[in-house]
Scaffold this motif. Structure first.
Motif, PDB file in Angstrom:
ATOM      1  N   THR A 111     -37.649   2.074 -16.447  1.00 56.23           N
ATOM      2  CA  THR A 111     -37.531   0.765 -15.496  1.00 56.23           C
ATOM      3  C   THR A 111     -37.901  -0.353 -16.557  1.00 56.23           C
ATOM      4  OG1 THR A 111     -39.879   1.242 -14.621  1.00 56.23           O
ATOM      5  CG2 THR A 111     -37.892   1.651 -13.254  1.00 56.23           C
ATOM      6  N   ASN A 112     -37.982  -1.452 -16.133  1.00 55.13           N
ATOM      7  CA  ASN A 112     -38.572  -2.601 -17.099  1.00 55.13           C
ATOM      8  C   ASN A 112     -39.999  -3.335 -16.283  1.00 55.13           C
ATOM      9  OD1 ASN A 112     -37.622  -4.544 -15.114  1.00 55.13           O
ATOM     10  ND2 ASN A 112     -35.571  -4.633 -16.401  1.00 55.13           N
ATOM     11  N   PHE A 131     -39.150  -5.106 -13.215  1.00 54.47           N
ATOM     12  CA  PHE A 131     -39.039  -4.092 -11.911  1.00 54.47           C
ATOM     13  C   PHE A 131     -39.653  -2.639 -12.357  1.00 54.47           C
ATOM     14  CE2 PHE A 131     -35.116  -7.237 -12.059  1.00 54.47           C
ATOM     15  CZ  PHE A 131     -35.459  -7.788 -11.006  1.00 54.47           C
ATOM     16  N   LEU A 154     -41.331   0.928 -11.455  1.00 54.35           N
ATOM     17  CA  LEU A 154     -40.926   2.332 -10.643  1.00 54.35           C
ATOM     18  C   LEU A 154     -41.371   1.587  -9.134  1.00 54.35           C
ATOM     19  CD1 LEU A 154     -39.366   4.662  -9.766  1.00 54.35           C
ATOM     20  CD2 LEU A 154     -41.543   5.934 -10.647  1.00 54.35           C
ATOM     21  N   PRO A 156     -38.183  -2.632  -6.617  1.00 53.61           N
ATOM     22  CA  PRO A 156     -36.886  -2.929  -7.153  1.00 53.61           C
ATOM     23  C   PRO A 156     -36.816  -4.592  -6.677  1.00 53.61           C
ATOM     24  CG  PRO A 156     -36.697  -1.977  -4.990  1.00 53.61           C
ATOM     25  CD  PRO A 156     -38.117  -1.532  -5.498  1.00 53.61           C
ATOM     26  N   LEU A 174     -30.246   5.971 -17.164  1.00 54.49           N
ATOM     27  CA  LEU A 174     -31.182   4.975 -16.823  1.00 54.49           C
ATOM     28  C   LEU A 174     -31.569   4.191 -18.172  1.00 54.49           C
ATOM     29  CD1 LEU A 174     -33.371   6.141 -14.146  1.00 54.49           C
ATOM     30  CD2 LEU A 174     -31.233   5.353 -13.863  1.00 54.49           C
ATOM     31  N   HIS A 188     -28.681  -0.833 -12.571  1.00 52.61           N
ATOM     32  CA  HIS A 188     -29.885  -1.596 -13.143  1.00 52.61           C
ATOM     33  C   HIS A 188     -31.120  -1.513 -12.506  1.00 52.61           C
ATOM     34  CE1 HIS A 188     -31.719  -5.474 -13.988  1.00 52.61           C
ATOM     35  NE2 HIS A 188     -30.831  -5.575 -15.052  1.00 52.61           N
ATOM     36  N   PRO A 189     -32.193  -1.671 -12.946  1.00 52.52           N
ATOM     37  CA  PRO A 189     -33.621  -1.581 -12.346  1.00 52.52           C
ATOM     38  C   PRO A 189     -33.682  -2.665 -11.012  1.00 52.52           C
ATOM     39  CG  PRO A 189     -34.055  -1.562 -14.621  1.00 52.52           C
ATOM     40  CD  PRO A 189     -32.410  -1.958 -14.355  1.00 52.52           C
ATOM     41  N   HIS A 206     -31.612   2.646  -8.870  1.00 52.22           N
ATOM     42  CA  HIS A 206     -32.130   3.060 -10.115  1.00 52.22           C
ATOM     43  C   HIS A 206     -33.540   3.701  -9.822  1.00 52.22           C
ATOM     44  CE1 HIS A 206     -33.316   2.061 -14.382  1.00 52.22           C
ATOM     45  NE2 HIS A 206     -34.754   2.275 -13.749  1.00 52.22           N
ATOM     46  N   HIS A 207     -34.285   3.070  -8.763  1.00 52.14           N
ATOM     47  CA  HIS A 207     -35.849   3.650  -8.479  1.00 52.14           C
ATOM     48  C   HIS A 207     -35.638   5.027  -7.801  1.00 52.14           C
ATOM     49  CE1 HIS A 207     -37.589  -0.346  -9.545  1.00 52.14           C
ATOM     50  NE2 HIS A 207     -36.292  -0.645  -9.292  1.00 52.14           N
ATOM     51  N   ALA A 253     -35.148   7.336 -10.906  1.00 45.34           N
ATOM     52  CA  ALA A 253     -36.098   7.625 -11.428  1.00 45.34           C
ATOM     53  C   ALA A 253     -37.397   8.030 -10.829  1.00 45.34           C
ATOM     54  CB  ALA A 253     -36.808   6.082 -11.822  1.00 45.34           C
TER      55      ALA A 253
END
Length: 313
Positions: free
Chosen positions: A2-3, A6, A8, A11, A282, A294-295, A300-301, A304
């Motif tokens: 993630t970044n 956003f 984990l 979102p 990811l 995308h995060p 995405h979550h 992850a």
């Protein structure tokens, strides 16, 4: 994976909710006073785009109401609520006014998804922007009473439309959508839609149907789209998704079959990915250029979260 925007479990559109202040919606005098405050801000929506002002500094979508009207935004405003005491509103803009902005150096109607993925908008504003996008779009699509066909009017700060002819009240709707990460233990099931960017794969998803539970919807959608049966459906997290107004209900499930039969009307393809591949996707480091969601997206979550669970074993 993630970044910083956003992390984990966080979102886009799902954090920093505003105070909705529903008690103010039917107080016309107070709403007018809030609109007249110099610190009031408005988000201007046009279809899937957001009005973004650029004047040498950081791009901003939080405009003063005077600025918004000066750019051609509609005079009718939707009261979104309060953020730290600051009144926030949503506004639409007619197509002719939107076209008049093309080519101006100080403002643009930017695609909302692109603006978010490019990091142009502060995360703490996304919940309010999602509310504005959903409500303004609802008003633009529901100007007439579906009960009798007569023109309806926006009331209650934009949170309801009333029909003077048949006295029916209409409220904004949110469409529930299940989005699920199905795993057989060491692999997860992902799919591709034709409109996805090249190489991108994501979680399966679909609308909850009438008189259907979340668990039933997950099992049905996975079976319909990929021919895989699953069980042990569990809720993870939800995400508002303002395209035009959905609630993405993130779930996990355990596969009880692994043979895939793709419904080509729904998906371009579907396949199993092991943990190593999923992690590389990811991280945007897959050797074949494959990408995960995308995060900003709950998909995405979900992936992850599944990867993290595997590390904890």
């Amino acid at each position: 994976m993630t970044n910083s925007m956003f992390p984990l479990g966080a979102p886009g559109f799902a954090t920093h909710p505003i105070e909705r202040a529903a008690h103010l919606r039917d107080d016309v005098d107070k709403l007018i006073a809030l609109e007249e405050r110099t610190d009031a801000r408005a988000y201007v929506v046009h279809r899937d785009s957001l009005l973004i002002r650029r004047n040498g500094g950081r791009p901003t979508a939080a405009l003063t109401l005077q600025e918004a009207r000066g750019f051609g935004a509609n005079p009718g405003t939707v009261f979104l609520g309060l953020r730290d005491g600051t009144p926030l509103f949503g506004m639409g803009i007619a197509a002719t006014a939107a076209e008049a902005l093309i080519g101006r150096p100080d403002v643009e109607l930017g695609n909302l998804r692109a603006a978010i993925t490019e990091g142009l908008l502060p995360v703490e504003e996304l919940s309010a922007i999602a509310t504005a996008k959903s409500l303004v779009s609802w008003h633009q699509r529901h100007g007439y009473c579906p009960n009798c066909g007569q023109r309806s009017a926006m009331v209650s700060g934009g949170w309801r439309r009333d029909c003077a002819a048949c006295k029916t009240q209409h409220f904004p709707r949110t469409d529930p959508v299940v989005i699920m990460l199905v795993s057989d233990g060491e692999r997860c099931l992902l799919g591709r839609q034709a409109q996805f960017p090249a190489g991108m794969w994501s979680c399966l998803a679909g609308f909850v149907e009438v008189a259907e539970t979340i668990e039933e919807a997950v099992r049905r959608e996975v079976a319909e789209e990929a021919g895989v049966t699953c069980t042990d459906v569990a809720y993870y997290k939800a995400q508002p998704w303002p395209y035009p107004s959905s609630l993405m209900i993130g779930c996990t499930a355990r596969a009880t079959s692994t043979a895939i039969t793709v419904d080509r009307n729904e998906l371009e393809d579907a396949r199993w990915f092991d943990r190593t591949e999923a992690a590389l996707m990811l991280e945007r480091a897959h050797p074949d250029g494959l990408l995960g969601p995308h995060p900003v997206a709950i998909a995405h979550h979900l992936v992850a979260h599944w990867l993290n669970q595997g590390r904890l074993r």
